[in-house]
Design an enzyme around this catalytic site. Structure first.
Site, PDB file in Angstrom:
ATOM      1  N   THR A 106      -4.545  -9.045   0.363  1.00 11.73           N
ATOM      2  CA  THR A 106      -3.911  -8.900  -0.939  1.00 11.73           C
ATOM      3  C   THR A 106      -4.335 -10.043  -1.851  1.00 11.73           C
ATOM      4  OG1 THR A 106      -1.807  -8.840  -2.168  1.00 11.73           O
ATOM      5  CG2 THR A 106      -1.790 -10.012  -0.051  1.00 11.73           C
ATOM      6  N   ASN A 153       0.831  -1.205   0.000  1.00 17.12           N
ATOM      7  CA  ASN A 153       0.000   0.000   0.000  1.00 17.12           C
ATOM      8  C   ASN A 153       0.865   1.255   0.000  1.00 17.12           C
ATOM      9  OD1 ASN A 153      -2.097  -1.794   0.151  1.00 17.12           O
ATOM     10  ND2 ASN A 153      -2.350  -1.575   2.381  1.00 17.12           N
ATOM     11  N   HIS A 191       5.869  -0.602  -2.751  1.00 16.57           N
ATOM     12  CA  HIS A 191       5.447   0.101  -3.965  1.00 16.57           C
ATOM     13  C   HIS A 191       5.466   1.615  -3.796  1.00 16.57           C
ATOM     14  CE1 HIS A 191       3.136  -3.800  -5.169  1.00 16.57           C
ATOM     15  NE2 HIS A 191       4.447  -3.902  -5.336  1.00 16.57           N
TER      16      HIS A 191
END
Ligand code: APR
Length: 227
Positions: free
Chosen positions: A169, A86, A103
């Site tokens: 996820t 996230n 990320h």
């Protein structure tokens, strides 16, 4: 005892942040390649900045949920490293430490030609906002097709874990999705997802539930069993 946690968009869903691949997910309204790829950035940077500026604004209103807070409780007792896909700051807002953003982060900006020139960035990024190297600022987010600089660090965390907890996820995006394969064979794995797409096995316990409900219960169980 070392605990590795992998989180995805599902842990933030009950805080009001859209996931990507659920119905009405973020990718339903957008073409990934237009707003989350180097090609999209090259073609129309304003469109990309608009997409992320909107998502950043949302962060000002949302709050962590019981799942994030349960991880703070777990970290008070054990060595817990959190690897998140996230880009929101809900782990940090809930007091979670040792959070590795695989990320990137919405609240950071970087030079478009130097991913080490990163700045905390809470407001809109506009065309013309420059980094110290004179290049345009872009969101410090890993786009599709880009390298994931922190993957080695994340892999080490999972390879040393006695317990792994996977929360929210779809495990569709690599290399993040492959992290659980690095867990030692005798590691206990807990997976929380209302629509799990993995089969339970001897050491993989699947909880087809929402994060805010299941995570506090599983944290309590781990504390009562291992503390
Ligand atoms: N609690 C727990 N899990 C939930 C909840 C909830 N309340 N609501 C949805 N989920 C689950 C869904 O069932 C799904 O398995 O969260 C998962 C969300 O999957 P994705 O939308 O694919 O999000 P994620 O796995 O984080 O995507 C990985 O893909 O788009 C890229 O870079 C982006 O980091 C993202 C990566």
């Amino acid at each position: 005892m070392k605990i590795a946690v992998l989180t995805g968009a599902g842990i933030s869903a009950e805080s009001g942040i859209k996931t990507f691949r659920d119905n009405d997910g973020l990718w339903e309204g957008h073409d990934v390649m237009e707003v989350a790829s180097p090609q999209g950035w090259k073609k129309n940077p304003s469109n990309v900045l608009q997409f992320y500026n909107l998502r950043r604004k949302q962060l000002l209103e949302v709050k962590p949920n019981a799942a994030h807070f349960a991880l703070t409780e777990l970290q008070a007792r054990f060595d817990v490293q959190i690897v998140t896909q996230n880009v929101d700051n809900l782990h940090e807002k809930a007091g979670n430490k040792n959070v590795l953003h695989l990320h990137g982060e919405l609240l950071k900006a970087r030079s478009e030609h130097n991913d080490n020139l990163v700045y905390p960035w809470e407001k809109d990024i506009n065309l013309g906002d420059k980094a110290k190297d004179g290049n345009q600022l872009r969101p410090d987010i890993v786009w599709f097709g880009e390298a994931v600089p922190k993957i080695e660090e994340a892999t080490k965390i999972f390879s040393e874990a006695n317990i792994v907890i996977v929360i929210g996820t779809s495990l569709q995006v690599y290399p993040a999705a492959g992290l659980i394969d690095f867990a030692p064979v005798d590691a206990e794995i807990y997976l929380i997802d209302p629509n799990p797409n993995v089969e339970a096995s001897k050491n993989l316990h699947v909880f087809a539930e929402k994060a805010a409900k299941a995570t506090p219960r599983i944290v309590k169980k781990i504390i009562s069993t291992h503390a």
